[in-house]
Design a protein around this motif. Structure first.
Motif, mmCIF file in Angstrom:
data_model
loop_
_atom_site.group_PDB
_atom_site.id
_atom_site.type_symbol
_atom_site.label_atom_id
_atom_site.label_comp_id
_atom_site.label_asym_id
_atom_site.label_seq_id
_atom_site.Cartn_x
_atom_site.Cartn_y
_atom_site.Cartn_z
ATOM 1 N N SER A 13 4.467 -2.876 38.384
ATOM 2 C CA SER A 13 4.912 -4.281 38.462
ATOM 3 C C SER A 13 4.568 -4.806 36.989
ATOM 4 O O SER A 13 3.305 -4.650 36.573
ATOM 5 C CB SER A 13 4.125 -5.329 39.420
ATOM 6 N N THR A 14 5.579 -5.353 36.427
ATOM 7 C CA THR A 14 5.170 -6.055 34.996
ATOM 8 C C THR A 14 4.137 -7.062 35.222
ATOM 9 O O THR A 14 3.298 -7.456 34.234
ATOM 10 C CB THR A 14 6.566 -6.524 34.440
ATOM 11 N N GLY A 40 7.307 -3.799 42.652
ATOM 12 C CA GLY A 40 7.425 -5.063 41.995
ATOM 13 C C GLY A 40 7.206 -6.180 43.231
ATOM 14 O O GLY A 40 7.720 -5.895 44.445
ATOM 15 N N TRP A 48 9.719 -6.902 46.027
ATOM 16 C CA TRP A 48 10.821 -7.353 45.026
ATOM 17 C C TRP A 48 11.458 -6.045 44.674
ATOM 18 O O TRP A 48 10.953 -5.263 43.720
ATOM 19 C CB TRP A 48 10.225 -8.179 44.021
ATOM 20 N N TRP A 56 13.470 -6.902 34.448
ATOM 21 C CA TRP A 56 12.161 -7.079 35.134
ATOM 22 C C TRP A 56 11.305 -7.361 34.183
ATOM 23 O O TRP A 56 10.663 -6.397 33.347
ATOM 24 C CB TRP A 56 11.882 -6.070 36.147
ATOM 25 N N THR A 58 7.707 -9.925 32.274
ATOM 26 C CA THR A 58 6.634 -11.020 32.370
ATOM 27 C C THR A 58 6.247 -11.386 31.123
ATOM 28 O O THR A 58 5.963 -10.644 30.195
ATOM 29 C CB THR A 58 5.344 -10.198 33.176
ATOM 30 N N ASP A 101 13.919 -20.446 42.516
ATOM 31 C CA ASP A 101 14.920 -19.690 42.479
ATOM 32 C C ASP A 101 15.977 -20.114 41.856
ATOM 33 O O ASP A 101 16.505 -21.179 41.791
ATOM 34 C CB ASP A 101 15.632 -19.473 44.249
ATOM 35 N N ILE A 112 11.180 -15.954 40.140
ATOM 36 C CA ILE A 112 10.157 -16.276 39.448
ATOM 37 C C ILE A 112 8.787 -16.280 40.094
ATOM 38 O O ILE A 112 8.589 -16.966 40.815
ATOM 39 C CB ILE A 112 10.250 -17.399 38.493
ATOM 40 N N ILE A 131 9.480 -12.632 35.685
ATOM 41 C CA ILE A 131 10.876 -13.246 35.625
ATOM 42 C C ILE A 131 11.575 -11.803 36.290
ATOM 43 O O ILE A 131 11.653 -10.762 35.470
ATOM 44 C CB ILE A 131 11.555 -13.734 34.580
HETATM 45 C C1 BTN Z 1 10.432 -14.255 44.115
HETATM 46 O O1 BTN Z 1 11.636 -14.872 44.042
HETATM 47 O O2 BTN Z 1 9.991 -14.044 45.074
HETATM 48 C C2 BTN Z 1 9.879 -14.004 43.031
HETATM 49 C C3 BTN Z 1 10.397 -12.706 42.149
HETATM 50 C C4 BTN Z 1 9.518 -12.194 40.865
HETATM 51 C C5 BTN Z 1 9.868 -10.839 40.577
HETATM 52 C C6 BTN Z 1 9.725 -10.622 39.262
HETATM 53 S S1 BTN Z 1 10.229 -9.019 38.457
HETATM 54 C C7 BTN Z 1 9.139 -9.008 37.041
HETATM 55 C C8 BTN Z 1 7.647 -9.609 37.720
HETATM 56 N N1 BTN Z 1 7.061 -8.300 38.318
HETATM 57 C C9 BTN Z 1 6.879 -8.542 39.536
HETATM 58 O O3 BTN Z 1 6.334 -7.466 40.312
HETATM 59 N N2 BTN Z 1 7.574 -9.378 40.006
HETATM 60 C C10 BTN Z 1 7.923 -10.502 38.994
#
Ligand code: BTN
Length: 247
Positions: A13-14, A40, A48, A56, A58, A101, A112, A131
């Motif tokens: 995950s970033t 993610g 995610w 993807w 951050t 969203d 986000i 993001i």
């Molecule tokens: C949501 O709408 O629930 C938020 C989603 C956020 C996804 C991004 S992708 C880059 C970053 N790394 C993650 O694990 N999550 C965020």
């Protein structure tokens, strides 16, 4: 904001990498991008889905502000993504649904997820803003549970932008808006957010962990990013947590 890009083929995950880097002292403006994520995550501990073809990333921030205003960072990010996508794709159909969203014709194209870390004195150590943008995903890339409510920019808007092009556009708006916000405060973000939002005036269900906690009409979003909802009994409540479904 000075941007330092750190690119990876694959990460869990970033956001997790950003936390680790921020704890090691990575400066404000560090942007961690992964071509795909294997773990993610989204809001409310949701998975995610992050295959190749999506953007993807951050951003690490170190704003020297009162933590009570930190929720504005998520709103700021939503505004930056909406403005960048509108400009790049030449569309006005992208709107923001509270809190974070981004919808294209009612379907989700971006989520986000921000996190804030305070130090032992209650001062902001870092904030990270994760993001996820559905840039070039095909219908088959979406899991069944989101297939009906999510879409991908290139498919819906019949364009062929790369994730890099979308990232550059977003970071351009993000940097400008962030610097203005630090200098001038909330007004600059809130005015733009209000113009882009599709939430105020709508009848909504406010949910916390998938449980409905309030139903009513959204009358405003306050300076701290909370929605103010008015129900049929005339009760007004503000919420700075949870999410809404628009009825
Ligand atoms: C949501 O709408 O629930 C938020 C989603 C956020 C996804 C991004 S992708 C880059 C970053 N790394 C993650 O694990 N999550 C965020």
């Amino acid at each position: 904001m000075k941007i330092q890009l750190r690119e990876f083929d694959v990460l869990k995950s970033t956001n997790e990498t950003a936390v680790a880097m921020a704890q090691e002292g990575a400066p404000e403006g560090t942007v961690i991008v992964a071509a795909r994520q294997e773990g993610g995550h989204g809001r409310m501990q949701r998975v995610w889905n992050s295959p190749l073809g999506g953007l993807w990333f951050t951003v690490i921030l170190r704003p020297q502000i009162d933590p009570q205003y930190a929720a504005q960072i998520t709103l700021l990010a939503g505004v930056a993504v909406a403005k960048a996508v509108r400009r790049l794709y030449d569309t006005e159909s992208v709107q923001i649904k509270w809190p974070n969203d981004l919808l294209l014709d009612g379907k989700k194209i971006c989520g986000i997820l921000s996190e804030l870390q305070l130090d032992e004195n209650g001062v902001i150590d870092y904030a990270i803003v994760g993001i996820g943008v559905n840039v070039a995903l095909s219908a088959a890339d979406f899991p069944a549970e989101v297939a009906a409510t999510a879409t991908s920019l290139n498919t819906s808007l019949h364009k062929d932008f790369t994730c890099d092009q979308v990232l550059v556009a977003i970071m351009e708006d993000f940097g400008i808006l962030y610097d203005k916000w630090l200098l001038l405060g909330a007004d600059v973000v809130m005015k733009e957010w209000q113009k882009l939002n599709c939430t105020v005036g709508k009848h909504v269900l406010v949910k916390d962990n998938d449980q409905v906690v309030f139903a009513g009409t959204v009358i405003d979003v306050d300076e701290e990013g909370a929605i103010i909802v008015h129900n049929e009994q005339g009760i007004v409540q503000s919420f700075n947590f949870g999410e809404i479904s628009i009825r």
